[in-house]
Design an enzyme around this catalytic site. Structure first.
Site, PDB file in Angstrom:
ATOM      1  N   LEU A  80       0.832  -1.200   0.000  1.00  6.22           N
ATOM      2  CA  LEU A  80       0.000   0.000   0.000  1.00  6.22           C
ATOM      3  C   LEU A  80       0.871   1.256   0.000  1.00  6.22           C
ATOM      4  O   LEU A  80       0.523   2.270  -0.604  1.00  6.22           O
ATOM      5  CB  LEU A  80      -0.905  -0.010   1.241  1.00  6.22           C
ATOM      6  CG  LEU A  80      -1.863   1.164   1.429  1.00  6.22           C
ATOM      7  CD1 LEU A  80      -2.927   1.153   0.333  1.00  6.22           C
ATOM      8  CD2 LEU A  80      -2.527   1.108   2.804  1.00  6.22           C
ATOM      9  N   ALA A  81       2.011   1.190   0.687  1.00 10.01           N
ATOM     10  CA  ALA A  81       2.961   2.309   0.746  1.00 10.01           C
ATOM     11  C   ALA A  81       4.334   1.738   1.045  1.00 10.01           C
ATOM     12  O   ALA A  81       4.459   0.661   1.637  1.00 10.01           O
ATOM     13  CB  ALA A  81       2.550   3.311   1.824  1.00 10.01           C
TER      14      ALA A  81
ATOM     15  N   ALA B 181      10.553   0.678   6.010  1.00 15.12           N
ATOM     16  CA  ALA B 181       9.505  -0.344   6.047  1.00 15.12           C
ATOM     17  C   ALA B 181       8.510  -0.112   4.922  1.00 15.12           C
ATOM     18  O   ALA B 181       8.543   0.917   4.237  1.00 15.12           O
ATOM     19  CB  ALA B 181       8.794  -0.304   7.404  1.00 15.12           C
TER      20      ALA B 181
ATOM     21  N   ASP C  10       6.673  13.598  14.016  1.00 14.18           N
ATOM     22  CA  ASP C  10       6.851  13.376  12.574  1.00 14.18           C
ATOM     23  C   ASP C  10       5.547  13.720  11.858  1.00 14.18           C
ATOM     24  O   ASP C  10       5.029  12.942  11.056  1.00 14.18           O
ATOM     25  CB  ASP C  10       7.249  11.917  12.326  1.00 14.18           C
ATOM     26  CG  ASP C  10       7.898  11.713  10.966  1.00 14.18           C
ATOM     27  OD1 ASP C  10       8.318  12.708  10.358  1.00 14.18           O
ATOM     28  OD2 ASP C  10       7.983  10.557  10.514  1.00 14.18           O
TER      29      ASP C  10
END
Length: 543
Positions: A129-130, A135, A287
């Site tokens: 998905l990403a 990761a 973040d």
């Protein structure tokens, strides 16, 4: 250095020189070895002369790979070290890389979980998905209840790459204090250590899971921020399983407007979320770039943020929070004397700093900021101006404040992108003033007593014994002091006697020498022997 480190170092040098980054070497005597060494690589020249220095630095870091990309992202927040044109370019670094094979991701998850994927999940999608440098994310459903989840899995073999590059960074950081006059104050090894900790923390997804659980607890039932549920029973050090969310990326302004989102309220809530995390919870998502923030599709008139990727968090202690809040209020009240005093009181600058000189420097740099309308003043740049000024007064780098400044710049940029008329000060001032009021007076005392009540309830039954032990210790201490006093007095008395004997001995020796020179041998011998004996007795008394 190992052969592998030498090869990697040569690659870094080759990339840096091919982008003309030797221009960053200051033209001072200390860097003469570097400038001489540059000529040893005469065949490597700048192949990107049409680009600015900041852009060349960004492209070089991208070419060196994910570890250096993340380092550049972190350094983009260090605007006390870089001019705006370079810091702005570093902020454009994108942590996006091609995904690795889904079959490899499945295998890695199964090794971490200790069994076949189908034991726990259905509908695992091998297409990521990403994907990022550390990761990548896959979707699935929990077998036990059919809920949609995402599985975040660490890239295989990323750890050796990180360790090798970080070792090189430590070596390079060791050269900085020797080559730059300001290098020691910048604490380059500490910067690398902070970066290493950030990277290693990101590699441990159990830590990210714990961060997400804490943030979710802090904002439970909040109308401002939603953190997806973490399924901790399925989490491992290299695998994170959490609720899948659906929302509009906060950077998609057109989609938010089409949805009818209250953009003013959304922007203000971003500021409120940030200050709530920092001052109420002492635990903030550090973040908060647009890729990690979404807006719920539900009730756009009362918008709700959704936050993901909690790998990097920050915290401030109570003293830092108080000084920071008072600094903001003093600055916007244009009380530069108070700003200077707060920097000294907090220990951010040395205690012997001349407050009058510091106040004048702050006034000179910050007063022009107020030529803008208050709504246009940036909190992040206020901090930046204060830190840059304090740097001239030997302010040491405060990592927790650097992380805060980075997050504040994200929040500000996001808020003004959503609603350009956002008045950050008007939104934040009531919160800061309310928080400061809560830290003093009777309510603060009562709250402190409530917080300490369990501790004192536990210790109260032991109080008589503690009092008795304290009295006994005091008695023993008093006896020891009396004994030591007697010993000191005796020692002083012996030293006085010794000084007297040394004086008598010296007199006898001098007299004996004079008599000896006058040929009174028998008498002089007696004087010399007596003098030597007096010296010997005096020496014995000092032992």
């Amino acid at each position: 250095m190992t052969p592998g480190e030498l090869r990697r170092l040569y690659l870094i040098i080759r990339v840096f020189l091919s982008y003309g980054l030797d221009e960053l070497i200051p033209n001072i005597r200390l860097t003469l070895p570097l400038r001489v060494g540059r000529h040893l690589f005469f065949w490597l020249s700048n192949r990107h002369k049409d680009k600015s220095l900041g852009e060349r630095l960004r492209l070089a870091l991208q070419e060196l790979g994910p570890v250096w990309i993340k380092f550049g992202q972190m350094m983009s927040t260090r605007r006390d070290l870089f001019p705006p044109n370079i810091a702005d370019q570093l902020a454009l670094l994108q942590d996006r890389v091609a995904s690795f094979d889904g079959a490899l991701a499945r295998k890695h998850i199964e090794i971490a979980m200790g069994g076949a994927l189908e034991t726990w999940f259905d509908d695992f999608d091998s297409q990521a998905l990403a994907s990022a440098s550390i990761a990548q994310v896959h979707t699935a459903r929990l077998k036990e209840n059919g809920k949609e989840v995402v599985l975040k899995v660490i890239r295989p073999d990323i750890l050796p790459i990180i360790k090798a590059d970080v070792r090189l960074m430590y070596r390079l950081a060791g050269w900085v204090p020797k080559l730059l006059p300001d290098g020691r104050r910048l604490r380059p090894r500490e910067v690398v250590r902070e970066y290493e900790k950030t990277l290693l923390d990101e590699l441990n997804l159990l830590r990210e899971a714990a961060n997400a659980i804490q943030l979710r607890r802090n904002f439970e039932d909040s109308p401002m921020l939603y953190i997806p549920e973490v399924y901790s029973d399925y989490c491992r050090e290299s695998v994170l399983v959490m609720e899948r969310i659906y929302g509009i990326p906060v950077s998609d302004i057109a989609a938010l407007e089409d949805q009818g989102t209250n953009m003013k309220l959304l922007a203000e809530r971003g500021v409120q979320v940030f200050f709530t995390q920092v001052f109420r919870d002492s635990f903030f998502h550090a973040d908060m770039h647009p890729g990690n923030i979404f807006v719920s599709y539900e009730h756009p008139h009362d918008p709700l943020y959704i936050g993901i990727d909690c790998g990097i968090v920050g915290s401030l202690n109570k003293a830092d929070k108080r000084y920071l809040a008072e600094n903001f209020i003093a600055f916007f009240n244009r009380d530069y004397r108070r700003v200077a005093e707060l920097h000294v009181d907090s220990g951010w600058v040395p205690r012997d700093t001349n407050v009058e000189d510091f106040e004048f420097a702050i006034r000179t740099v910050c007063e022009p900021i107020f030529e803008k309308p208050l709504a246009e003043i940036s909190f992040g740049h206020v901090l930046l101006n204060l830190f840059n000024t304090a740097r001239r007064f030997n302010m040491e780098v405060q990592p927790q404040l650097v992380l805060l400044q980075k997050t504040l710049l994200y929040v500000e940029g996001l808020g003004r992108q959503l609603y350009p008329q956002l008045d950050l000060w008007t939104t934040a001032k009531p919160f800061l003033e309310s928080w400061l009021r809560d830290q003093v007076g009777l309510p603060a005392v009562i709250r402190a007593l409530k917080e300490k009540a369990p501790f004192w309830a536990e210790k109260f039954p032991e109080l008589p014994e503690l009092v008795y032990d304290s009295l006994q210790q005091h008695k023993l201490l008093q006896q020891s002091v009396e004994k030591l006093t007697i010993q000191i007095q005796g020692q002083q008395q012996r030293q006085g006697q010794s000084r007297y004997l040394f004086g008598v001995g010296a007199t006898l020796l001098v007299s004996g020498t004079i008599l000896f020179l006058a040929d009174a041998t028998e008498v002089s011998t007696g004087f010399i022997v007596a003098g030597a004996l007096a010296w010997f007795i005096g020496w014995r008394r000092t032992c």
